[in-house]
Design an enzyme around this catalytic site. Structure first.
Site, PDB file in Angstrom:
ATOM      1  N   CYS A  24     -64.522 -17.973 126.358  1.00 48.22           N
ATOM      2  CA  CYS A  24     -63.606 -18.936 126.115  1.00 48.22           C
ATOM      3  C   CYS A  24     -63.087 -18.902 124.841  1.00 48.22           C
ATOM      4  CB  CYS A  24     -64.498 -19.942 125.644  1.00 48.22           C
ATOM      5  SG  CYS A  24     -63.790 -21.810 125.010  1.00 48.22           S
ATOM      6  N   THR A  25     -61.461 -18.838 125.094  1.00 52.02           N
ATOM      7  CA  THR A  25     -60.689 -17.713 124.299  1.00 52.02           C
ATOM      8  C   THR A  25     -60.909 -18.621 122.947  1.00 52.02           C
ATOM      9  OG1 THR A  25     -59.014 -19.994 124.866  1.00 52.02           O
ATOM     10  CG2 THR A  25     -59.077 -17.064 125.479  1.00 52.02           C
ATOM     11  N   CYS A  52     -56.940 -19.121 128.800  1.00 54.37           N
ATOM     12  CA  CYS A  52     -57.476 -20.098 128.849  1.00 54.37           C
ATOM     13  C   CYS A  52     -58.550 -19.866 130.044  1.00 54.37           C
ATOM     14  CB  CYS A  52     -57.130 -21.094 128.797  1.00 54.37           C
ATOM     15  SG  CYS A  52     -58.145 -22.463 129.022  1.00 54.37           S
ATOM     16  N   SER A  69     -55.160 -24.686 126.037  1.00 54.18           N
ATOM     17  CA  SER A  69     -55.160 -25.740 125.820  1.00 54.18           C
ATOM     18  C   SER A  69     -54.981 -26.379 124.513  1.00 54.18           C
ATOM     19  CB  SER A  69     -56.945 -26.682 126.643  1.00 54.18           C
ATOM     20  OG  SER A  69     -57.429 -25.611 125.455  1.00 54.18           O
ATOM     21  N   TYR A 128     -60.630 -28.996 127.887  1.00 47.05           N
ATOM     22  CA  TYR A 128     -59.949 -28.596 129.110  1.00 47.05           C
ATOM     23  C   TYR A 128     -61.872 -28.896 130.058  1.00 47.05           C
ATOM     24  CZ  TYR A 128     -55.490 -27.995 129.782  1.00 47.05           C
ATOM     25  OH  TYR A 128     -53.431 -27.966 129.399  1.00 47.05           O
ATOM     26  N   GLY A 129     -62.492 -28.113 128.989  1.00 43.67           N
ATOM     27  CA  GLY A 129     -63.816 -28.039 129.425  1.00 43.67           C
ATOM     28  C   GLY A 129     -64.119 -29.564 129.715  1.00 43.67           C
ATOM     29  N   THR A 166     -60.836 -21.715 131.514  1.00 43.56           N
ATOM     30  CA  THR A 166     -60.860 -22.892 132.524  1.00 43.56           C
ATOM     31  C   THR A 166     -59.590 -22.868 133.224  1.00 43.56           C
ATOM     32  OG1 THR A 166     -62.043 -23.520 130.044  1.00 43.56           O
ATOM     33  CG2 THR A 166     -62.036 -25.201 132.168  1.00 43.56           C
TER      34      THR A 166
HETATM   35  N1  DGL Z   1     -60.093 -22.021 125.319  1.00 40.67           N
HETATM   36  C1  DGL Z   1     -59.814 -22.237 126.951  1.00 40.67           C
HETATM   37  C2  DGL Z   1     -61.260 -21.451 127.474  1.00 40.67           C
HETATM   38  O1  DGL Z   1     -61.106 -20.234 127.371  1.00 40.67           O
HETATM   39  C3  DGL Z   1     -61.604 -24.014 126.720  1.00 40.67           C
HETATM   40  C4  DGL Z   1     -61.276 -25.337 125.783  1.00 40.67           C
HETATM   41  C5  DGL Z   1     -60.884 -26.313 125.533  1.00 40.67           C
HETATM   42  O2  DGL Z   1     -62.202 -26.659 126.658  1.00 40.67           O
HETATM   43  O3  DGL Z   1     -59.873 -27.138 126.713  1.00 40.67           O
HETATM   44  O4  DGL Z   1     -62.151 -21.982 127.819  1.00 40.67           O
END
Ligand code: DGL
Length: 243
Positions: free
Chosen positions: A188-189, A76, A14, A45-46, A78
């Site tokens: 979360c990355t 990601c 994201s 996205y979260g 999420t």
């Molecule tokens: N980088 C996304 C993950 O690993 C989440 C970031 C977001 O909330 O968009 O969950």
């Protein structure tokens, strides 16, 4: 003849979180070309609703498939939780997902594991399944970090000193009994960019993420499918951003 081995690998997130996965992937697979897809227009996205997000993710992955990717990493947690099953049904190329690295965290441990991820990752079926398979389920402490990915996106990109993030983390961890924790899992990355801050707050404890495991899995899959790029030169990276 179109040689599939020479086609790029898509890395999808994201926002900037997946860049930490890309970095690891370039170390392990230096001869591969990559397309980094960042869906900044729909970040974060979260905090989104599942159905809305699923459609967005499928559309984005189609863009990477149409761009000729031979494999895609959903960098990601999420997006993986929301869409991995549908993506694998829809597209025939290998799609590698990510999940909070709980299994390695639990190996040989007897203290508690703190899992940090977006509210959506921790709420969805995929995480519950992962959790219920563990015989040490009660050793997990689950901590949704609403808004943290947004703070990271804002502060890491403008190179600030991360004061705002530090304050956020101190509040988030204020109710946690740090003594009973052996390992913190960054699920979360985006959180990989603040590993140093988390490590300071959990001094002497392990802080782990799933990046290396994910790219090792990617390499294994490419090898099995005879898709590894055997060129000698260093691969390139190009970027797609929806904003
Ligand atoms: N980088 C996304 C993950 O690993 C989440 C970031 C977001 O909330 O968009 O969950």
């Amino acid at each position: 003849m179109n040689d599939r081995k020479l086609q790029p690998i898509g890395i999808f997130d994201s926002g900037i979180g997946g860049l930490s996965v890309l970095e690891e992937a370039r170390k392990l697979l230096p001869h591969e070309d990559f397309i980094y897809f960042s869906d900044s227009a729909n970040f974060p996205y979260g905090d989104k609703k599942t159905n809305e997000l699923k459609k967005i993710i499928i559309k984005n992955i189609k863009t990477l498939v149409d761009a000729g990717c031979k494999a895609i990493v959903i960098a990601c947690n999420t997006a993986t939780s929301v869409a991995i099953t549908d993506l694998r049904k829809k597209f025939s190329i290998p799609i590698i997902g990510m999940e909070p690295a709980i299994k390695p965290a639990l190996e040989g441990r007897h203290e508690k594991i703190l899992v940090l991820a977006t509210p959506l990752t921790l709420k969805l079926e995929k995480f519950n399944q992962l959790r219920s398979k563990l015989d040490k389920e009660d050793e997990l402490i689950i901590l949704p970090a609403k808004g943290l990915a947004g703070l990271i996106e804002k502060n890491v990109l403008n190179g600030s000193d991360k004061k705002e993030i530090k304050k956020y983390l101190e509040k988030l961890f204020s109710k946690i009994n740090k003594k009973e924790i052996s390992t913190v899992v960054l699920g979360c990355t985006h959180y990989v960019f603040i590993k140093d801050l988390v490590q300071k707050l959990f001094s002497g404890k392990k802080v782990i993420d799933g990046n290396l495991g994910t790219v090792q899995h990617l390499k294994k899959v490419l090898k099995e499918k005879n898709l590894l790029n055997k060129q000698k030169g260093k691969g390139n990276v190009c970027q797609i951003n929806t904003k």
